[in-house]
Design an enzyme around this catalytic site. Structure first.
Site, mmCIF file in Angstrom:
data_model
loop_
_atom_site.group_PDB
_atom_site.id
_atom_site.type_symbol
_atom_site.label_atom_id
_atom_site.label_comp_id
_atom_site.label_asym_id
_atom_site.label_seq_id
_atom_site.Cartn_x
_atom_site.Cartn_y
_atom_site.Cartn_z
ATOM 1 N N ARG A 186 -7.842 -0.336 -6.663
ATOM 2 C CA ARG A 186 -7.914 0.697 -5.662
ATOM 3 C C ARG A 186 -8.032 2.186 -6.451
ATOM 4 O O ARG A 186 -6.768 2.392 -7.244
ATOM 5 C CB ARG A 186 -6.616 0.770 -4.697
ATOM 6 C CG ARG A 186 -6.758 -0.407 -3.654
ATOM 7 C CD ARG A 186 -5.906 -0.048 -2.449
ATOM 8 N NE ARG A 186 -6.706 0.641 -1.668
ATOM 9 C CZ ARG A 186 -5.774 1.499 -0.529
ATOM 10 N NH1 ARG A 186 -4.460 1.373 -0.381
ATOM 11 N NH2 ARG A 186 -6.252 2.059 0.494
ATOM 12 N N ARG B 192 0.955 -1.165 -0.069
ATOM 13 C CA ARG B 192 0.008 -0.005 -0.024
ATOM 14 C C ARG B 192 0.845 1.229 0.009
ATOM 15 O O ARG B 192 2.046 0.995 0.127
ATOM 16 C CB ARG B 192 -0.892 -0.043 1.087
ATOM 17 C CG ARG B 192 -0.171 -0.426 2.466
ATOM 18 C CD ARG B 192 0.224 0.218 3.568
ATOM 19 N NE ARG B 192 0.035 1.602 3.595
ATOM 20 C CZ ARG B 192 1.054 2.532 3.526
ATOM 21 N NH1 ARG B 192 2.235 2.072 3.802
ATOM 22 N NH2 ARG B 192 0.801 3.795 3.619
ATOM 23 N N GLY B 193 0.512 2.417 -0.311
ATOM 24 C CA GLY B 193 0.959 3.677 -0.519
ATOM 25 C C GLY B 193 1.189 3.879 -1.767
ATOM 26 O O GLY B 193 1.653 3.102 -2.807
ATOM 27 N N ALA B 194 0.918 5.042 -2.460
ATOM 28 C CA ALA B 194 0.966 5.468 -3.754
ATOM 29 C C ALA B 194 2.223 5.018 -4.373
ATOM 30 O O ALA B 194 1.899 4.314 -5.353
ATOM 31 C CB ALA B 194 0.569 7.047 -3.908
ATOM 32 N N ASN C 171 -5.574 12.118 0.324
ATOM 33 C CA ASN C 171 -4.667 11.440 0.876
ATOM 34 C C ASN C 171 -5.701 10.556 2.217
ATOM 35 O O ASN C 171 -6.908 10.721 2.164
ATOM 36 C CB ASN C 171 -3.746 12.472 1.804
ATOM 37 C CG ASN C 171 -2.482 11.685 2.324
ATOM 38 O OD1 ASN C 171 -1.896 10.752 1.683
ATOM 39 N ND2 ASN C 171 -2.197 11.750 3.759
ATOM 40 N N LYS C 172 -4.869 9.814 2.885
ATOM 41 C CA LYS C 172 -5.787 9.154 3.922
ATOM 42 C C LYS C 172 -6.661 10.043 4.780
ATOM 43 O O LYS C 172 -6.357 11.105 4.995
ATOM 44 C CB LYS C 172 -4.539 8.411 5.087
ATOM 45 C CG LYS C 172 -5.248 7.543 5.863
ATOM 46 C CD LYS C 172 -6.024 6.445 5.332
ATOM 47 C CE LYS C 172 -5.409 5.832 4.212
ATOM 48 N NZ LYS C 172 -6.314 4.821 3.355
ATOM 49 N N GLN D 182 -2.541 2.559 10.093
ATOM 50 C CA GLN D 182 -1.023 2.651 9.475
ATOM 51 C C GLN D 182 -0.225 3.548 10.164
ATOM 52 O O GLN D 182 1.163 3.306 10.274
ATOM 53 C CB GLN D 182 -1.272 3.363 7.985
ATOM 54 C CG GLN D 182 -1.856 2.440 6.992
ATOM 55 C CD GLN D 182 -3.283 2.864 6.888
ATOM 56 O OE1 GLN D 182 -4.015 2.914 7.842
ATOM 57 N NE2 GLN D 182 -3.908 2.629 5.714
ATOM 58 N N ASP E 97 -2.017 10.485 -2.133
ATOM 59 C CA ASP E 97 -2.411 9.467 -3.166
ATOM 60 C C ASP E 97 -2.799 9.988 -4.608
ATOM 61 O O ASP E 97 -2.612 9.264 -5.683
ATOM 62 C CB ASP E 97 -3.544 8.686 -2.462
ATOM 63 C CG ASP E 97 -2.840 7.969 -1.326
ATOM 64 O OD1 ASP E 97 -3.147 8.379 -0.266
ATOM 65 O OD2 ASP E 97 -2.529 6.717 -1.455
HETATM 66 C C1 LIG Z 1 3.417 7.709 -0.062
HETATM 67 S S1 LIG Z 1 1.870 7.497 -0.153
HETATM 68 C C2 LIG Z 1 1.311 7.081 1.253
HETATM 69 C C3 LIG Z 1 -0.160 7.280 1.312
HETATM 70 O O1 LIG Z 1 -0.994 6.247 1.115
HETATM 71 C C4 LIG Z 1 -1.777 5.887 2.055
HETATM 72 O O2 LIG Z 1 -2.935 5.289 1.922
HETATM 73 P P1 LIG Z 1 -3.007 3.676 2.083
HETATM 74 O O3 LIG Z 1 -2.336 3.248 3.260
HETATM 75 O O4 LIG Z 1 -4.653 3.495 2.042
HETATM 76 O O5 LIG Z 1 -2.452 3.140 0.886
HETATM 77 C C5 LIG Z 1 -1.917 7.165 2.869
HETATM 78 O O6 LIG Z 1 -2.750 7.723 2.210
HETATM 79 C C6 LIG Z 1 -0.660 7.707 2.665
HETATM 80 O O7 LIG Z 1 -0.481 9.159 2.888
#
Ligand SMILES: CSC[C@H]1O[C@H](OP(=O)(O)O)[C@H](O)[C@@H]1O
Length: 340
Positions: free
Chosen positions: A89, A46-48, A247-248, A197, A238
Site C-alpha cells: 500500500r 489497516r491504519g498507518a 488521509n482517507k 471504516q 496516513d
Molecule cells: C491512525 S491512521 C488511520 C488512517 O488509516 C486509514 O486508512 P485505511 O483504513 O485505508 O488504512 C484512514 O486514512 C485513517 O485515518
C-alpha cells in the site's frame, strides 16, 4: 488487546481480521509474506501505525520463514521481502517506515552475524515498533485531550482508533484520553464509504468503550456542522508531507466544511507519519478496485461495467489544518518545519 502481534511458537503474525467487524471479532495468523501482503491490501490490518507494525513484523516473518542457511542468503531474502511489503500500500508512509526500521536493524548486525542473530534482530525491531506504538498514542492522546472541553461533540472520519494502531488510537486516542480525564465527549462518526471504516470500526470501537457515538453518512457532515452540532473535527493521517495531510478519502471535504463553519480541524498522528522530505505532488495515492464502489457485498449498486474512480486517500492542504497533534506536542502548520 493488541491489533497485531507476533506468535513466536508458530513464527507467524497474529492480527484482528478487521474485515469481519463489526459482526465478528476474530484473529487470524499470517505465516508468509504473501499472506501478509494480502492482509494489508484487503485491509484485514489497516491504519498507518498498525501498518508500521505490520511492516516490521513482515520483515521478521521473512527472516523467520527463510530457508537460507547462511547470512548472505538470508539478507537477500529479507531485502526481497522488504520491497514486496513496502509496495503493498503506497500512500501510508508508516508501512515503509516499519519495514525500513527492521531492515536497518538487520543491516546494523554487520557481516559477522549468524542467521539466528539476524532473525532475532529483525524480530526485536518489530517488537520495539509495536511496543512503542501504544505509549506514543497515549502520549499523543493526552496532549490532544487538552484541546477538548467537557461536553464537546467531535466529528471524525474513517477509523483512527486502536484498530488503526497497535493500541489506544490516534484521533480516537485523543477522545479516549479526554474521556479518561473525566470530560464528556460524544462523537459523530462518518461511515466512510466505500469500505465503511467509520461505521464498521469507529462506531464499534466507541460503542465498546461506552463513548456516545452517532453514525452519519459522509454526505451529512456539512449539515451537522451548519446545524451547530459539531465543536471540533479530529482525524488521523496516513502521511504528512511539508504541504499536505494525506488521509482517507473524504477528509479534505470535511476540512473545507470545517473552515467554512469556523470549526477547528485537528489531525492526530505520530511523528512516524511525517514525511517532510516530500511534497503533496510527489505522493502516490492508492487507487482501489472499482467493485468496492460498484458493489456492497453481494449487492450490485451500479451497472457492472460503469467507469469508477476509487482513490483511497485525499490530500488536505496544511492551510486548512488548525493543528497537528503528536506525541511530541501540538504543532500549528508553520511550526512543523521544526520537526525536521
Ligand atoms: C491512525 S491512521 C488511520 C488512517 O488509516 C486509514 O486508512 P485505511 O483504513 O485505508 O488504512 C484512514 O486514512 C485513517 O485515518
Amino acid at each position: 488487546m493488541r491489533t497485531i502481534w507476533w506468535d513466536d511458537e508458530k513464527k507467524a503474525v497474529g492480527m484482528i481480521d478487521q474485515t469481519l467487524l463489526p459482526e465478528r471479532l476474530e484473529d487470524i495468523l499470517v505465516g508468509s509474506v504473501g499472506e501478509l501482503c494480502e492482509a494489508i491490501q484487503s485491509l484485514r490490518v489497516r491504519g498507518a501505525p498498525a501498518l508500521g507494525a505490520a511492516g516490521g513484523y513482515g520483515v521478521a516473518l521473512a527472516a523467520a520463514r527463510s530457508a537460507a542457511t547462511n547470512p548472505a542468503a538470508l539478507l537477500h531474502d529479507v531485502r526481497e521481502a522488504a520491497g514486496v511489503i513496502r509496495a503493498a500500500r503506497p500512500t501510508a508512509v508508516n508501512l515503509s517506515w516499519g519495514v525500513d526500521r527492521a531492515v536497518k536493524a538487520v543491516d546494523e548486525m554487520g557481516g559477522s552475524a549468524g542467521v539466528e542473530e539476524i532473525r532475532a534482530a529483525a524480530l526485536a525491531a518489530a517488537e520495539l515498533i509495536a511496543g512503542e506504538d501504544v505509549s506514543i498514542n497515549r502520549a499523543l492522546g493526552d496532549r490532544g485531550a487538552r484541546l477538548l472541553e467537557d461536553g464537546d461533540v467531535v466529528l471524525t472520519h474513517c477509523n483512527a482508533g486502536r484498530l488503526a494502531c497497535v493500541g489506544w488510537g490516534t484521533a480516537l486516542g485523543v477522545i479516549r484520553s479526554a474521556v479518561a480525564e473525566g470530560k464528556k465527549i460524544s462523537v459523530y462518526s462518518c461511515e466512510t464509504r466505500p469500505l465503511h471504516q467509520g461505521s464498521r470500526l469507529t462506531a464499534w470501537e466507541l460503542s465498546e468503550d461506552n463513548i456516545p457515538v452517532t453514525l452519519i453518512c459522509d454526505s451529512m457532515a456539512g449539515m451537522v456542522m451548519r446545524q451547530g452540532k459539531i465543536d471540533k473535527v479530529i482525524v488521523g493521517a496516513d502521511r504528512i508531507t511539508r504541504d499536505a495531510v494525506f488521509n482517507k478519502i473524504g477528509t479534505y471535504t470535511h476540512a473545507v466544511l470545517a473552515r467554512a463553519h469556523g470549526i477547528p480541524f485537528y489531525v492526530a498522528a505520530p511523528i512516524s507519519t511525517f514525511d517532510l522530505a516530500h511534497s503533496e505532488k510527489e505522493v502516490e495515492i492508492e487507487e482501489r478496485d472499482a467493485d468496492e464502489i460498484r458493489r456492497l457485498g453481494e449487492r450490485q449498486l451500479a451497472p457492472p461495467g460503469v467507469e469508477v474512480y476509487n482513490p483511497a486517500f485525499d490530500a488536505t492542504p496544511l492551510d486548512l489544518v488548525t493543528a497537528i497533534i503528536t506525541e511530541r506536542g501540538i504543532f500549528r502548520p508553520p511550526e512543523m518545519a521544526d520537526l525536521g
